[in-house]
Design an enzyme around this catalytic site. Structure first.
Site, PDB file in Angstrom:
ATOM      1  N   LYS A  41       2.645  -3.469  -2.283  1.00 45.95           N
ATOM      2  CA  LYS A  41       1.322  -3.807  -2.824  1.00 45.95           C
ATOM      3  C   LYS A  41       1.070  -5.286  -2.560  1.00 45.95           C
ATOM      4  O   LYS A  41       1.804  -6.146  -3.062  1.00 45.95           O
ATOM      5  CB  LYS A  41       1.240  -3.509  -4.319  1.00 45.95           C
ATOM      6  CG  LYS A  41       1.036  -2.029  -4.608  1.00 45.95           C
ATOM      7  CD  LYS A  41       0.706  -1.797  -6.082  1.00 45.95           C
ATOM      8  CE  LYS A  41       0.487  -0.322  -6.370  1.00 45.95           C
ATOM      9  NZ  LYS A  41       0.252  -0.062  -7.799  1.00 45.95           N
ATOM     10  N   ARG A  44       5.041  10.142  -6.731  1.00 39.42           N
ATOM     11  CA  ARG A  44       3.718   9.560  -6.537  1.00 39.42           C
ATOM     12  C   ARG A  44       3.201   9.986  -5.167  1.00 39.42           C
ATOM     13  O   ARG A  44       3.846   9.736  -4.156  1.00 39.42           O
ATOM     14  CB  ARG A  44       3.849   8.032  -6.589  1.00 39.42           C
ATOM     15  CG  ARG A  44       2.545   7.298  -6.498  1.00 39.42           C
ATOM     16  CD  ARG A  44       2.787   5.799  -6.741  1.00 39.42           C
ATOM     17  NE  ARG A  44       1.518   5.090  -6.775  1.00 39.42           N
ATOM     18  CZ  ARG A  44       0.866   4.687  -5.689  1.00 39.42           C
ATOM     19  NH1 ARG A  44       1.357   4.905  -4.497  1.00 39.42           N
ATOM     20  NH2 ARG A  44      -0.297   4.065  -5.803  1.00 39.42           N
ATOM     21  N   SER A  73       0.915   2.014 -16.782  1.00 40.88           N
ATOM     22  CA  SER A  73       1.053   0.727 -16.101  1.00 40.88           C
ATOM     23  C   SER A  73       0.202  -0.310 -16.804  1.00 40.88           C
ATOM     24  O   SER A  73      -0.971  -0.056 -17.098  1.00 40.88           O
ATOM     25  CB  SER A  73       0.559   0.829 -14.654  1.00 40.88           C
ATOM     26  OG  SER A  73       1.348   1.722 -13.923  1.00 40.88           O
TER      27      SER A  73
END
Ligand code: NI
Lengths: 208, 208
Positions: free
Chosen positions: A139, A41, A110
């Site tokens: 997050k 990512r 997701s």
């Protein structure tokens, strides 16, 4: 083509959380410790840089017969010949990624709700990443925490495998599996540990 | 498949330079004025947003039989079924984009030197965007200005068509064509004008 066993211990990379160690080195160590699948990512870097990095990671994953998944960038996944792509809700539509990537290409999506999971399954996803299961440092949005109940609901809503993501570590990994997940996705529980290989081995043991 | 005539008046979009007007509206007006090809360029927006925008633009270009090219994001080009992709030197390698996109897919590559142009041609590019030909407000790097001589050198180095980009407007468009370019790529000379359709018509007339 997805092998469900490969979802067991799924590593998502994040160069910001790996204590400055080079990506390829962290991936190598994580695989040595028992990681079964790797997702790369990267945000806000030029496409070519992402491509070069992903290609380096692919050399390692290929050598160890571990599937490599690229976050968001279907084009980079196809250009390097990665096994698949992982799509967030703000990425390309799953149905188009399936059409472009073909039948054997692995696509993960997701999902934060059963409705998102059901739509992803209908649109051709191979697996669901459901979360955030627990609060996480990476997050901050607390409203996005689905808990073990949210994970159970997601897993019950679809036939494809669901992995839990968000705040998962040695202390709660077993609960995640007990809630119906085929595996756990982790970032910092492996990448931010001083001994990456050992951290992966400990998690593997928690998964039974 | 690229039709060389389509390179004549090539519009690159930039939402920051269109005086706040919606992308689809500016594309519609530019085509009405004689634009022959459109490239959508977006940076720093989520993939899904880029996808949605590109799909809106495609509806307009398709209705007018104008090829639509996506900057950088091969996956978005393939997902919406755009005619092609345009790659900068920091984007995916042309040779991989050709393999993924297939033979009929249009691939353009930005080149600043004859060496970059020659490599792009060898790697399967259909056309070259050479520049910046002139100083431009949208890209400030003066060292990157190749001038008409640089454009001539690029055009002479390859068999595929070359279009000039950077600082091109009604006053210098004819010189660019006289220097061996198959067309001109413009942003602000169309997008930043009060009357987009008229600006495109004026440029078309300059191209003979
Ligand atoms: Ni190794």
């Amino acid at each position: 083509m997805l092998n469900i066993e490969d979802l067991k211990l799924y590593l998502c990379t994040d160069r910001g959380l790996s204590l400055g160690r080079p990506l390829v080195e962290t991936v190598e160590d994580a695989i040595a410790g028992g990681v079964t699948m790797v997702q790369i990512r990267e945000k806000d870097i030029p496409s070519r840089e992402f491509y070069d990095l992903a290609l380096q990671a692919l050399r390692v994953t290929r050598a160890h017969h571990i599937p490599l998944i690229i976050n968001d960038r279907l084009d980079i996944a196809l250009a390097i010949g990665a096994e698949g792509v992982h799509l967030g809700q703000s990425d390309l539509p799953c149905i188009e990624a399936r059409r472009v990537g073909g039948e054997d290409f692995i696509i993960g999506v997701s999902a934060h709700t059963p409705a998102e999971a059901v739509r992803a399954e209908r649109d051709g996803a191979d697996y669901i990443g459901a979360g955030a299961v627990f609060p996480t440092g990476s997050k901050a949005d607390v409203s996005a925490i689905i808990g073990l109940d949210g994970l159970k609901a997601a897993a019950a809503s679809v036939k494809i495998p669901v992995i839990g993501i968000g705040g998962i570590g040695p202390k709660n990994a077993a609960e995640v599996i007990a809630s119906g997940a085929a595996g756990i996705a982790v970032i910092s529980a492996i990448l931010s540990q001083p001994d990456i290989r050992e951290a992966a081995m400990i998690l593997r043991r928690c998964l039974g």
